[in-house]
Write a protein that holds these residues in place. Sequence first.
Motif, mmCIF file in Angstrom:
data_model
loop_
_atom_site.group_PDB
_atom_site.id
_atom_site.type_symbol
_atom_site.label_atom_id
_atom_site.label_comp_id
_atom_site.label_asym_id
_atom_site.label_seq_id
_atom_site.Cartn_x
_atom_site.Cartn_y
_atom_site.Cartn_z
ATOM 1 N N HIS A 27 11.662 7.602 -101.805
ATOM 2 C CA HIS A 27 11.921 6.813 -100.600
ATOM 3 C C HIS A 27 11.011 5.600 -100.424
ATOM 4 C CE1 HIS A 27 14.533 10.079 -99.410
ATOM 5 N NE2 HIS A 27 13.539 10.929 -99.615
ATOM 6 N N GLY A 28 10.105 5.371 -101.364
ATOM 7 C CA GLY A 28 9.227 4.212 -101.271
ATOM 8 C C GLY A 28 7.976 4.488 -100.453
ATOM 9 N N PRO A 29 7.076 3.514 -100.383
ATOM 10 C CA PRO A 29 5.782 3.683 -99.721
ATOM 11 C C PRO A 29 5.862 4.047 -98.245
ATOM 12 C CG PRO A 29 5.778 1.711 -101.056
ATOM 13 C CD PRO A 29 7.180 2.222 -101.042
ATOM 14 N N VAL A 30 6.910 3.620 -97.553
ATOM 15 C CA VAL A 30 7.004 3.928 -96.121
ATOM 16 C C VAL A 30 7.143 5.417 -95.865
ATOM 17 C CG1 VAL A 30 7.940 1.668 -95.498
ATOM 18 C CG2 VAL A 30 9.495 3.532 -96.038
ATOM 19 N N ALA A 31 7.571 6.183 -96.870
ATOM 20 C CA ALA A 31 7.745 7.624 -96.708
ATOM 21 C C ALA A 31 6.438 8.394 -96.858
ATOM 22 C CB ALA A 31 8.755 8.140 -97.728
ATOM 23 N N VAL A 32 5.397 7.734 -97.336
ATOM 24 C CA VAL A 32 4.125 8.418 -97.573
ATOM 25 C C VAL A 32 3.319 8.416 -96.278
ATOM 26 C CG1 VAL A 32 2.038 8.509 -99.003
ATOM 27 C CG2 VAL A 32 4.205 7.759 -99.996
ATOM 28 N N THR A 33 3.700 9.348 -95.395
ATOM 29 C CA THR A 33 2.990 9.540 -94.130
ATOM 30 C C THR A 33 2.442 10.965 -94.109
ATOM 31 O OG1 THR A 33 4.901 10.407 -92.924
ATOM 32 C CG2 THR A 33 4.609 7.982 -92.952
ATOM 33 N N HIS A 34 1.417 11.171 -93.315
ATOM 34 C CA HIS A 34 0.838 12.508 -93.217
ATOM 35 C C HIS A 34 1.886 13.532 -92.778
ATOM 36 C CE1 HIS A 34 -2.863 10.143 -93.348
ATOM 37 N NE2 HIS A 34 -3.454 11.253 -93.777
ATOM 38 N N GLN A 35 2.707 13.173 -91.813
ATOM 39 C CA GLN A 35 3.725 14.082 -91.281
ATOM 40 C C GLN A 35 4.743 14.463 -92.350
ATOM 41 O OE1 GLN A 35 3.940 15.565 -88.226
ATOM 42 N NE2 GLN A 35 5.720 16.672 -89.023
ATOM 43 N N ARG A 36 5.298 13.470 -93.030
ATOM 44 C CA ARG A 36 6.337 13.756 -94.025
ATOM 45 C C ARG A 36 5.776 14.524 -95.213
ATOM 46 N NH1 ARG A 36 10.605 9.145 -95.060
ATOM 47 N NH2 ARG A 36 11.593 10.873 -96.161
ATOM 48 N N PRO A 53 -8.065 11.074 -94.807
ATOM 49 C CA PRO A 53 -8.014 10.679 -93.401
ATOM 50 C C PRO A 53 -7.137 9.443 -93.140
ATOM 51 C CG PRO A 53 -10.278 11.072 -94.095
ATOM 52 C CD PRO A 53 -9.419 11.126 -95.319
ATOM 53 N N GLN A 54 -7.073 8.537 -94.118
ATOM 54 C CA GLN A 54 -6.304 7.303 -93.946
ATOM 55 C C GLN A 54 -5.050 7.328 -94.810
ATOM 56 O OE1 GLN A 54 -7.225 4.974 -91.714
ATOM 57 N NE2 GLN A 54 -8.905 6.372 -91.214
ATOM 58 N N PRO A 55 -3.905 6.963 -94.251
ATOM 59 C CA PRO A 55 -2.662 6.983 -95.038
ATOM 60 C C PRO A 55 -2.716 6.071 -96.259
ATOM 61 C CG PRO A 55 -2.225 6.372 -92.741
ATOM 62 C CD PRO A 55 -3.691 6.568 -92.873
ATOM 63 N N GLU A 56 -3.385 4.933 -96.156
ATOM 64 C CA GLU A 56 -3.433 4.026 -97.308
ATOM 65 C C GLU A 56 -4.226 4.623 -98.465
ATOM 66 O OE1 GLU A 56 -6.463 2.752 -94.273
ATOM 67 O OE2 GLU A 56 -4.314 2.974 -94.197
ATOM 68 N N GLN A 57 -5.207 5.484 -98.171
ATOM 69 C CA GLN A 57 -5.937 6.173 -99.235
ATOM 70 C C GLN A 57 -4.999 7.128 -99.977
ATOM 71 O OE1 GLN A 57 -8.790 8.059 -96.703
ATOM 72 N NE2 GLN A 57 -10.389 6.526 -97.099
ATOM 73 N N LEU A 59 -1.688 6.920 -100.104
ATOM 74 C CA LEU A 59 -0.713 6.126 -100.845
ATOM 75 C C LEU A 59 -1.319 5.626 -102.149
ATOM 76 C CD1 LEU A 59 1.996 4.679 -101.154
ATOM 77 C CD2 LEU A 59 1.050 2.812 -99.768
ATOM 78 N N ALA A 60 -2.549 5.127 -102.077
ATOM 79 C CA ALA A 60 -3.211 4.618 -103.282
ATOM 80 C C ALA A 60 -3.337 5.712 -104.336
ATOM 81 C CB ALA A 60 -4.578 4.049 -102.929
ATOM 82 N N GLU A 61 -3.749 6.885 -103.908
ATOM 83 C CA GLU A 61 -3.903 7.991 -104.856
ATOM 84 C C GLU A 61 -2.553 8.439 -105.399
ATOM 85 O OE1 GLU A 61 -6.745 11.357 -106.141
ATOM 86 O OE2 GLU A 61 -7.220 9.958 -104.540
ATOM 87 N N ALA A 62 -1.550 8.485 -104.554
ATOM 88 C CA ALA A 62 -0.209 8.874 -105.014
ATOM 89 C C ALA A 62 0.315 7.888 -106.044
ATOM 90 C CB ALA A 62 0.750 8.972 -103.829
ATOM 91 N N MET A 63 0.034 6.617 -105.831
ATOM 92 C CA MET A 63 0.498 5.594 -106.766
ATOM 93 C C MET A 63 -0.128 5.779 -108.142
ATOM 94 S SD MET A 63 0.718 2.324 -104.239
ATOM 95 C CE MET A 63 1.276 1.153 -105.454
ATOM 96 N N THR A 64 -1.366 6.276 -108.184
ATOM 97 C CA THR A 64 -2.010 6.466 -109.483
ATOM 98 C C THR A 64 -1.421 7.641 -110.238
ATOM 99 O OG1 THR A 64 -3.774 7.884 -108.626
ATOM 100 C CG2 THR A 64 -4.195 5.505 -108.650
ATOM 101 N N THR A 65 -0.651 8.508 -109.568
ATOM 102 C CA THR A 65 -0.054 9.656 -110.246
ATOM 103 C C THR A 65 1.318 9.341 -110.821
ATOM 104 O OG1 THR A 65 1.044 10.573 -108.290
ATOM 105 C CG2 THR A 65 -1.263 11.223 -108.665
ATOM 106 N N VAL A 66 1.846 8.158 -110.509
ATOM 107 C CA VAL A 66 3.151 7.772 -111.036
ATOM 108 C C VAL A 66 2.969 7.415 -112.513
ATOM 109 C CG1 VAL A 66 5.026 6.090 -110.853
ATOM 110 C CG2 VAL A 66 3.949 6.974 -108.786
#
Length: 189
Positions: A27-36, A53-57, A59-66
Amino acid sequence: MTDEPDPRFLRSRQAILDAARELLLAHGPVAVTHQRIAEHAGIGRATVYRHWPQPEQLLAEAMTTVPLPFFESPAAPFRPWLTGELTSLARQLELDAVRAVATTLANAALWNPGMDARRAGFAAAVSQRLASALTEAERAGELSLRGELSDAAALAIGPLYYRATIERAPADAALIERCVAAVGVWTSP
């Protein structure tokens, strides 16, 4: 007392990263929220916040797993191999999720040193793999490079990225062929 991390901590961290990567790709970066992520991983939202603690952290880590599969296994003859790799890359960049990850990484790198380091690592990996393959092609007598080897990724990939992200259009076979030709003069093996 042991320095080993708690296995529950490691399992929840991995579950969060797996969920973040799946949401990112689907679903793209907008889907990477704590709730979802919490819902997708089947864990509490507070657990996600404890790890990131921060959503951008996150997202950054998730991006490195792609995974980054491009230019990994060069094969002779090199021209058809490069054409296939660039075609595969172009098809990936047509996917909204991949295009979102690529543009998010480029955008976030402007303001976030951690994301800029990830961007630099991604660029270095792609450039190095492509340079290595082109060097093999040159040694095999299939290619006479044009210009600097360090420019090869920009010449070969740049037009595909532009077409996908700026124009939001597919790269056709003719554009891919021009990208292959941009790196050098090809001869028969």
